[in-house]
Design an enzyme around this catalytic site. Structure first.
Site, PDB file in Angstrom:
ATOM      1  N   HIS A  62       3.432   1.943  11.771  1.00 34.42           N
ATOM      2  CA  HIS A  62       2.257   1.706  12.617  1.00 34.42           C
ATOM      3  C   HIS A  62       1.975   2.829  13.590  1.00 34.42           C
ATOM      4  O   HIS A  62       0.909   2.873  14.196  1.00 34.42           O
ATOM      5  CB  HIS A  62       2.460   0.378  13.380  1.00 34.42           C
ATOM      6  CG  HIS A  62       3.031  -0.685  12.503  1.00 34.42           C
ATOM      7  ND1 HIS A  62       4.387  -0.930  12.413  1.00 34.42           N
ATOM      8  CD2 HIS A  62       2.440  -1.506  11.616  1.00 34.42           C
ATOM      9  CE1 HIS A  62       4.617  -1.877  11.511  1.00 34.42           C
ATOM     10  NE2 HIS A  62       3.452  -2.246  11.006  1.00 34.42           N
ATOM     11  N   GLU A 100       0.011  -0.395  16.509  1.00 31.67           N
ATOM     12  CA  GLU A 100      -0.827   0.744  16.098  1.00 31.67           C
ATOM     13  C   GLU A 100      -1.794   1.137  17.220  1.00 31.67           C
ATOM     14  O   GLU A 100      -2.023   2.326  17.475  1.00 31.67           O
ATOM     15  CB  GLU A 100      -1.620   0.412  14.822  1.00 31.67           C
ATOM     16  CG  GLU A 100      -2.402   1.624  14.338  1.00 31.67           C
ATOM     17  CD  GLU A 100      -3.241   1.360  13.099  1.00 31.67           C
ATOM     18  OE1 GLU A 100      -2.850   0.515  12.268  1.00 31.67           O
ATOM     19  OE2 GLU A 100      -4.295   2.000  12.979  1.00 31.67           O
ATOM     20  N   HIS A 113       5.420  -4.941   8.929  1.00 28.61           N
ATOM     21  CA  HIS A 113       5.477  -6.300   9.470  1.00 28.61           C
ATOM     22  C   HIS A 113       5.808  -7.329   8.393  1.00 28.61           C
ATOM     23  O   HIS A 113       4.961  -8.099   7.963  1.00 28.61           O
ATOM     24  CB  HIS A 113       4.143  -6.637  10.160  1.00 28.61           C
ATOM     25  CG  HIS A 113       3.949  -5.888  11.432  1.00 28.61           C
ATOM     26  ND1 HIS A 113       2.721  -5.474  11.890  1.00 28.61           N
ATOM     27  CD2 HIS A 113       4.856  -5.466  12.350  1.00 28.61           C
ATOM     28  CE1 HIS A 113       2.880  -4.837  13.044  1.00 28.61           C
ATOM     29  NE2 HIS A 113       4.158  -4.811  13.331  1.00 28.61           N
ATOM     30  N   CYS A 141       0.867  -1.186   0.000  1.00 25.53           N
ATOM     31  CA  CYS A 141       0.000   0.000   0.000  1.00 25.53           C
ATOM     32  C   CYS A 141       0.903   1.236   0.000  1.00 25.53           C
ATOM     33  O   CYS A 141       2.124   1.120   0.153  1.00 25.53           O
ATOM     34  CB  CYS A 141      -0.855  -0.006   1.254  1.00 25.53           C
ATOM     35  SG  CYS A 141       0.177   0.053   2.740  1.00 25.53           S
ATOM     36  N   THR A 200      -6.518   0.874  11.748  1.00 22.37           N
ATOM     37  CA  THR A 200      -6.746   1.009  10.303  1.00 22.37           C
ATOM     38  C   THR A 200      -6.824  -0.328   9.568  1.00 22.37           C
ATOM     39  O   THR A 200      -7.224  -0.369   8.408  1.00 22.37           O
ATOM     40  CB  THR A 200      -5.593   1.807   9.658  1.00 22.37           C
ATOM     41  OG1 THR A 200      -4.367   1.135   9.958  1.00 22.37           O
ATOM     42  CG2 THR A 200      -5.547   3.239  10.155  1.00 22.37           C
ATOM     43  N   ASN A 211      -3.291  -6.805   8.991  1.00 23.85           N
ATOM     44  CA  ASN A 211      -4.115  -6.731   7.768  1.00 23.85           C
ATOM     45  C   ASN A 211      -4.030  -8.031   6.965  1.00 23.85           C
ATOM     46  O   ASN A 211      -5.017  -8.446   6.354  1.00 23.85           O
ATOM     47  CB  ASN A 211      -3.747  -5.494   6.941  1.00 23.85           C
ATOM     48  CG  ASN A 211      -2.494  -5.674   6.127  1.00 23.85           C
ATOM     49  OD1 ASN A 211      -2.544  -6.170   5.010  1.00 23.85           O
ATOM     50  ND2 ASN A 211      -1.343  -5.314   6.691  1.00 23.85           N
TER      51      ASN A 211
HETATM   52  O1  0CN Z   1       1.563  -5.667   8.102  1.00 22.26           O
HETATM   53  P1  0CN Z   1       1.720  -4.245   8.431  1.00 22.26           P
HETATM   54  O2  0CN Z   1       3.132  -3.754   8.654  1.00 22.26           O
HETATM   55  O3  0CN Z   1       0.899  -3.813   9.708  1.00 22.26           O
HETATM   56  P2  0CN Z   1      -0.441  -4.355  10.390  1.00 22.26           P
HETATM   57  O4  0CN Z   1      -1.355  -4.875   9.356  1.00 22.26           O
HETATM   58  O5  0CN Z   1      -0.033  -5.385  11.404  1.00 22.26           O
HETATM   59  O6  0CN Z   1      -1.007  -3.140  11.088  1.00 22.26           O
HETATM   60  O7  0CN Z   1       1.084  -3.423   7.218  1.00 22.26           O
HETATM   61  C1  0CN Z   1       1.168  -2.032   7.151  1.00 22.26           C
HETATM   62  C2  0CN Z   1       0.048  -1.428   7.855  1.00 22.26           C
HETATM   63  C3  0CN Z   1       0.083  -0.385   8.639  1.00 22.26           C
HETATM   64  C4  0CN Z   1       0.112   0.655   9.448  1.00 22.26           C
HETATM   65 FE1  SF4 Z   2      -1.008   0.831   4.478  1.00 26.14          FE
HETATM   66 FE2  SF4 Z   2      -1.404   0.771   7.116  1.00 26.14          FE
HETATM   67 FE3  SF4 Z   2      -1.365   3.093   5.795  1.00 26.14          FE
HETATM   68 FE4  SF4 Z   2      -3.372   1.409   5.425  1.00 26.14          FE
HETATM   69  S1  SF4 Z   2      -2.854   2.491   7.325  1.00 26.14           S
HETATM   70  S2  SF4 Z   2      -2.297   2.576   3.842  1.00 26.14           S
HETATM   71  S3  SF4 Z   2      -2.335  -0.584   5.585  1.00 26.14           S
HETATM   72  S4  SF4 Z   2       0.343   1.650   6.053  1.00 26.14           S
END
Ligand code: 0CN
Ligand code: SF4
Length: 316
Positions: free
Chosen positions: A79, A131, A46, A17, A170, A230
């Site tokens: 996060h 987060e 992550h 993303c 989020t 996520n």
């Molecule tokens: O996998 P991510 O590092 O984090 P989470 O899904 O565990 O929150 O993905 C990026 C999302 C953010 C902030």
């Molecule tokens: Fe990506 Fe987390 Fe930002 Fe959503 S909140 S755009 S999953 S980094």
């Protein structure tokens, strides 16, 4: 021997993303600007492979700011962090760059605004997730109450039921969160909140694509890490949408081929922190064993991009 045929559904959007892309870029640009070592508080996103790659380039990953020296730059993960973290870095006169996703920062600002208006906050999130710790840490201890489930909503003890607001993590399940928000609104009719919740576009879109793909597939894999919220939600969404086998894999070596015996269709997606190389590695593993026909299941097109902080822009 000829390979058995397999229809491989690829969910779109999947994988990185805008917030993850930006966070990784921040570490890379910081290494260019300041040289190694650059410290990173918590996994920048992550994913072990992202972290290992950056470590090889000179990033040092630590869990706490106390583990960083005063005289090297430190980056805060995508996060988000409690307010106490940048405060402590400032007190130590450290150079820091905040890689918190702008969509997480937006929730931090919302929480602060409600608090300033005299409302007690309720956060819908997962206990212990960075987060959730970061968002709750925007306000003084005890000011944010955490609920994880509809059952928690029935139990939560508030100061004044008429002076409440809520925010969310989020990366939650969109469907579960609808139920939790409804329970909050039923118990506290005057609760203030976002239009729906604070789940980001990337989480929403990846879950939507899985819902479209999962019912067509005999089995489904989500490329992502076990600590990625996520990514784990995508496995749940796939199973609930009717896919008989939904599993999280970090990379091709994790695929349980015996469990996939007899399938003629397969769904593949990836969490927001899973790099494209790993998705391709998984697809290639299927190509090696099956006569693969790829079909995209596209439910949205994304064109979100976030700028890196100004301090790193000139060296871009
Ligand atoms: O996998 P991510 O590092 O984090 P989470 O899904 O565990 O929150 O993905 C990026 C999302 C953010 C902030
Ligand atoms: Fe990506 Fe987390 Fe930002 Fe959503 S909140 S755009 S999953 S980094």
């Amino acid at each position: 021997m000829s390979k058995p045929p397999l229809t491989l559904f690829l969910a779109a959007p999947r994988g990185f993303c805008a917030g993850v892309d930006r966070a990784i870029k921040i570490v890379e640009l910081a290494l260019q600007k300041w040289g190694a070592p650059v410290y990173v508080r918590h996994e920048i996103v992550h994913n072990k492979f992202v972290v290992d790659d950056l470590r090889a380039k000179g990033a040092v990953f630590v869990e706490e700011l106390e583990d960083c020296p005063d005289d090297r730059p430190v980056i805060f993960s995508a996060h988000g962090v409690p307010k106490s973290v940048p405060d402590a870095a400032t007190a130590r006169q450290m150079v820091y760059v905040d890689a918190t996703c702008p969509l997480v920062s937006k929730v931090h600002i919302e929480a602060g605004r409600h608090h300033d208006a005299g409302l007690q906050m309720i956060m819908i999130g997962h206990e212990g997730h960075p987060e959730t710790i970061g968002t709750m840490g925007q306000l003084p201890p005890g000011e944010v109450l955490l609920v994880e489930t509809v059952e928690d909503v029935a139990k939560v003890q508030v100061r004044d039921p008429d002076r409440l607001a809520f925010v969310t993590q989020t990366t939650l399940s969109v469907d579960d969160t609808i139920d939790i928000v409804a329970a909050l609104q039923a118990r506290f009719p005057s609760i203030v909140g976002p239009h729906k919740e604070d789940i980001c576009y990337a989480t929403t879109n990846r879950q939507e694509a899985v819902k479209a793909m999962a019912p067509k597939a005999d089995a489904m894999l989500v490329v992502g890490a076990p600590n990625s919220s996520n990514s784990r939600r995508l496995v749940e969404v796939g199973a609930r949408a009717g896919c008989p086998y939904a599993q999280l894999v970090q990379r091709a070596a994790d695929i349980d081929w015996r469990a996939l015996k007899g399938i003629t269709s397969m769904g593949i997606t990836a969490g927001a922190s899973a790099p494209e190389v790993l998705i391709n590695e998984v697809i290639d593993a299927f190509r090696a064993r099956y006569d693969v026909t790829v079909e995209q299941v596209e439910t949205a097109v994304e064109n979100v991009e976030f700028k890196v902080p100004r301090v790193l822009r000139q060296s871009a």
